[in-house]
Design a protein around this motif. Structure first.
Motif, short mmCIF file in Angstrom:
data_model
loop_
_atom_site.label_atom_id
_atom_site.label_comp_id
_atom_site.label_asym_id
_atom_site.label_seq_id
_atom_site.Cartn_x
_atom_site.Cartn_y
_atom_site.Cartn_z
N TYR A 1 77.72 13.40 -21.74
CA TYR A 1 77.72 13.13 -23.19
C TYR A 1 78.04 11.65 -23.37
CZ TYR A 1 79.27 13.55 -28.10
OH TYR A 1 79.42 13.41 -29.46
N GLU B 1 78.56 20.49 -18.15
CA GLU B 1 80.00 20.32 -17.95
C GLU B 1 80.35 20.77 -16.55
OE1 GLU B 1 84.28 22.03 -19.65
OE2 GLU B 1 82.54 21.91 -20.98
N ARG B 2 81.26 20.06 -15.91
CA ARG B 2 81.70 20.43 -14.57
C ARG B 2 83.18 20.08 -14.41
NH1 ARG B 2 81.26 15.68 -10.94
NH2 ARG B 2 80.51 13.91 -12.17
N ARG B 3 83.82 20.70 -13.44
CA ARG B 3 85.22 20.42 -13.13
C ARG B 3 85.33 20.11 -11.64
NH1 ARG B 3 88.93 22.46 -17.13
NH2 ARG B 3 87.75 23.34 -18.88
N THR C 1 87.76 17.14 -15.79
CA THR C 1 86.66 17.77 -16.50
C THR C 1 85.65 16.68 -16.85
OG1 THR C 1 88.01 19.52 -17.47
CG2 THR C 1 85.94 19.02 -18.57
N VAL D 1 81.90 15.89 -18.74
CA VAL D 1 80.87 16.37 -19.66
C VAL D 1 79.81 15.29 -19.78
CG1 VAL D 1 80.35 17.17 -22.00
CG2 VAL D 1 82.55 17.75 -20.95
N TYR E 1 85.18 11.90 -18.91
CA TYR E 1 86.02 12.58 -17.94
C TYR E 1 87.42 12.68 -18.53
CZ TYR E 1 82.32 10.88 -14.76
OH TYR E 1 81.11 10.59 -14.17
N ASP F 1 75.66 17.61 -25.69
CA ASP F 1 76.12 17.57 -24.31
C ASP F 1 75.12 18.33 -23.43
OD1 ASP F 1 77.13 19.79 -25.87
OD2 ASP F 1 78.08 20.48 -24.03
#
Length: 530
Positions: free
Chosen positions: A401, A390-392, A397, A399, A369, A387
Motif C-alpha cells: 500500500y 498483507e504478510r507477517r 506486518t 501491507v 511495515y 491494498d
C-alpha cells in the motif's frame, strides 16, 4: 469505389479519413441497430467489470473484454460495409447475431489473447504519459500530490491505456469475424503501419473513449474512496458513462470502416515494427526507472526572513520539505517520538516509546511495515480496497500500500504541535540570541504558547510560566531544535508540559530488513505510485 476494393497505403488521404468519420456518424444516426449493439456491449461489459471489481478493483481491468469484443467484433464486417456504402447504407444487411453464432469461439480467443497484449501495452502507455505529466507537475512545484491522486489514478489510467491499445487490435477481431484464418488475424495489427492515417483515426477514437472511461473510473473511485461522500463524484461517473455510450456509438461505425481499410495482404513492415517495439520498450523502461528510483525535480530552501515569526515559519517549511529527523522527548525522556522523513527516496519511519513496548512504522511508495515490541503490529486505519497483499515476517506486518503519501505526503505537517514541532502562526516570536549562523527565537505569550503546543484551549486558564525557544540555522534555513515548557492551571486540571526537540537534516531512511525482500505486490505500488 465499391466495398470490395482495397486502398493502397497512399490512397487514403486525410480527407477520406474525415469523410469516413462523418459517414460513420450518419450510420449511427440512421441505423438504430448500431446504437443498440453498442449499448448492449457497453452495459454488459460495465456490469461484468463492476461485478468482478467488487472482489478487488484490479480485476475490473485485468479481466478480458469477453462481452464487448465478441459483440462489437461480430458487427465489424457488416457495419464497416454500411459505412463504405454511404448513401446506400440501408441496402447493407446488419446481422451481427449470425456472425457471432458462427465466430464466437474465435472472437473470444481474440478477446483473451488480445487483452493480454493490450493490457501490457496500456500499462506501458500509462507509465510513459503519467511519468511525463507528474514530472512536469513536480518541476512546476505541485508536489507532493494528494493521496486521492496517488490511489485513484493508476488503475483507471491503465484501463484507459488498455482501451487505446485495443485500437491496434481491432483489425484482428475484424479478420476473425470475416472468417479469415489465424495467420491473417495475427498479421492484421502488425500491418497497421501500411495505413498510418486510418490507424491514426482508429487510435484517436479509442483515445476519446479511453479518456471518458478513465474519468468514469476515477470518479467512481472517488465516490467510494475513504472519507469521501456526496453526489458529485457519482454524478460525474454517470455523466461520463452516458457520454461514453454516445461517443462509442458514433465512433464504432467509423472504426469498423477504417480498420477494414488496412491491407491484410500488405507486406509485413518488419523493420518498422522492430523500430517501434524497441522505441516503446525503451520509453517504458526509462519511465519505470524514473519512477522506482524516485527521480524528480525538487525545490530548494527558502531564505530565512529577518522577521522572527516569518523566520520560524520559513525554517519549519524548509525542514518539512527536506530529509529530516525530528526527535520529540518529554519529561526527561519518559516519552519520545522520532520521525525520520527521506524526501529524496520517499521513505518514512516513526518510532514511538511511551514507557512500554516501542512501536515502529515504516512507509514508502510500495508498502507499510509495522512492529510493536518485536511483534507484528496492527494497522488500525483503512487501506481497502487499495491494498494488494498483507504478510507477517520477522516480527513485522507488511501491507502492499503506498502509505508514504498518507503519512508524509501532502497532509504531513511538521508543526502540528503535540509531538511535532510547535505550530507556526499562533503569536509573535522574537529573537533572543544570534551568532555563528544560528538564531534563537522565543515565543512567550501564554495563549500563543498553548496554541502552538495543543489543538484546543480551555475557556479559562492561568499561566505560571510559558515559553518556547527554537534554534534556526540561518545558513541552511532549517530548524535545529529547541525546548518548550508550560505550567498552567485550568478549572479541570493542572497542565505541565516540558519537551525537548532535536532536528537533524540531510539524513536517509533505511528500509527495515526483517520483512524480507519486497514482494511483487509491493513492487506494483512502488512502480505505479509516483
Amino acid at each position: 469505389m465499391t466495398h470490395g476494393e482495397r486502398l493502397t497505403p497512399l490512397s487514403l488521404p486525410l480527407g477520406d479519413v474525415l469523410s469516413t468519420l462523418r459517414a460513420g456518424a450518419r450510420v449511427a444516426a440512421t441505423r438504430p441497430q448500431v446504437v443498440g449493439l453498442v449499448a448492449l456491449a457497453t452495459l454488459g461489459e460495465t456490469f461484468l467489470r463492476v461485478a468482478v471489481g467488487l472482489v478487488h478493483p484490479v480485476y475490473s481491468v485485468l479481466i478480458p473484454p469477453v462481452v464487448a469484443v465478441p459483440l462489437l467484433g461480430a458487427g465489424l464486417p457488416s457495419v464497416g460495409a454500411a459505412v463504405s456504402a454511404d448513401g446506400n447504407s440501408a441496402a447493407v444487411d446488419l446481422d451481427p447475431v449470425s456472425t457471432l453464432r458462427e465466430r464466437a469461439g474465435g472472437l473470444l480467443a481474440v478477446a483473451v489473447v488480445g487483452h493480454a497484449v493490450a493490457l501490457l501495452a496500456g500499462a506501458g502507455l500509462f507509465l510513459v504519459v503519467d511519468t511525463a505529466v507528474r514530472y512536469i507537475l513536480y518541476w512546476l512545484g505541485y508536489g507532493p500530490l494528494s493521496m486521492a491522486v496517488v490511489l485513484g489514478v493508476p488503475l483507471p489510467g491503465v484501463g484507459a491505456g488498455t482501451i487505446v491499445a485495443w485500437g491496434l487490435l481491432v483489425p484482428a477481431a475484424g479478420r476473425v469475424a470475416s472468417g479469415a484464418g489465424r495467420r491473417s488475424a495475427v498479421r492484421a495489427p502488425l500491418t497497421a503501419a501500411t495505413a498510418p492515417l486510418s490507424t491514426g483515426g482508429v487510435l484517436a477514437a479509442h483515445i476519446l473513449v479511453g479518456v471518458l472511461a478513465g474519468i468514469t473510473g476515477i470518479a467512481g473511485f472517488v465516490a467510494v474512496g475513504p472519507g469521501v461522500r456526496g453526489p458529485s463524484p457519482a454524478m460525474i461517473a454517470g455523466v461520463a458513462g452516458a457520454g461514453l455510450v454516445l461517443v462509442l456509438a458514433v465512433c464504432y461505425p467509423a472504426v469498423a470502416a477504417l480498420a477494414d481499410r488496412r491491407r491484410s495482404d500488405a507486406e509485413l513492415p518488419v523493420q518498422r515494427v522492430a523500430i517501434a517495439v524497441v522505441l516503446c520498450v525503451a520509453l517504458v523502461a526509462g519511465a519505470s526507472a524514473v519512477r522506482v528510483t524516485e527521480t524528480r525535480p525538487t525545490g530548494g530552501a527558502e531564505p530565512v526572513p529577518i522577521d522572527p515569526s516569518a523566520a520560524y515559519a520559513t525554517a519549519v517549511g524548509n525542514t518539512e520539505s527536506t530529509n529530516h529527523v525530528l526527535t520529540h522527548s518529554r519529561n526527561d525522556g519518559e516519552a519520545s517520538v522520532t520521525w525520520t522523513v527521506d524526501r529524496a527516496d520517499r521513505q518514512y519511519r516513526q518510532t514511538s516509546d511511551f514507557g512500554g513496548d516501542g512501536t515502529t512504522v515504516y512507509a514508502d511508495p510500495g508498502a507499510i511495515y509495522a512492529t510493536r515490541g518485536g511483534e507484528a503490529g496492527t494497522l488500525n486505519w483503512r487501506t481497502a480496497p487499495f491494498d494488494l497483499a498483507e504478510r507477517r515476517s520477522g516480527g513485522w506486518t507488511a501491507v502492499a500500500y503506498p502509505a508514504y503519501w498518507r503519512l508524509a505526503g501532502q497532509s504531513y505537517v511538521l508543526d502540528r504541535g503535540g509531538f511535532g514541532l510547535p505550530e507556526t502562526g499562533t503569536g509573535e516570536w522574537e529573537t533572543v540570541d544570534e551568532g555563528d549562523g544560528t538564531r534563537t527565537l522565543a515565543l512567550t505569550d501564554g495563549d500563543a504558547v498553548f496554541a502552538a503546543l495543543f489543538d484546543t484551549r480551555p475557556e479559562s486558564i492561568d499561566y505560571e510560566n510559558a515559553e518556547i525557544q527554537m534554534r534556526v540555522d540561518t545558513d541552511r534555513g532549517v530548524v535545529e531544535g529547541g525546548r518548550a515548557s508550560l505550567n498552567a492551571t485550568t478549572p479541570e486540571r493542572n497542565v505541565s508540559f516540558d519537551a525537548r526537540y532535536e532536528v537533524l537534516t540531510g539524513r536517509d531512511v533505511e528500509t527495515p530488513s526483517p520483512p524480507g525482500p519486497r514482494t511483487p505486490s509491493e513492487w506494483v505500488w512502488k512502480l505505479f505510485a509516483y
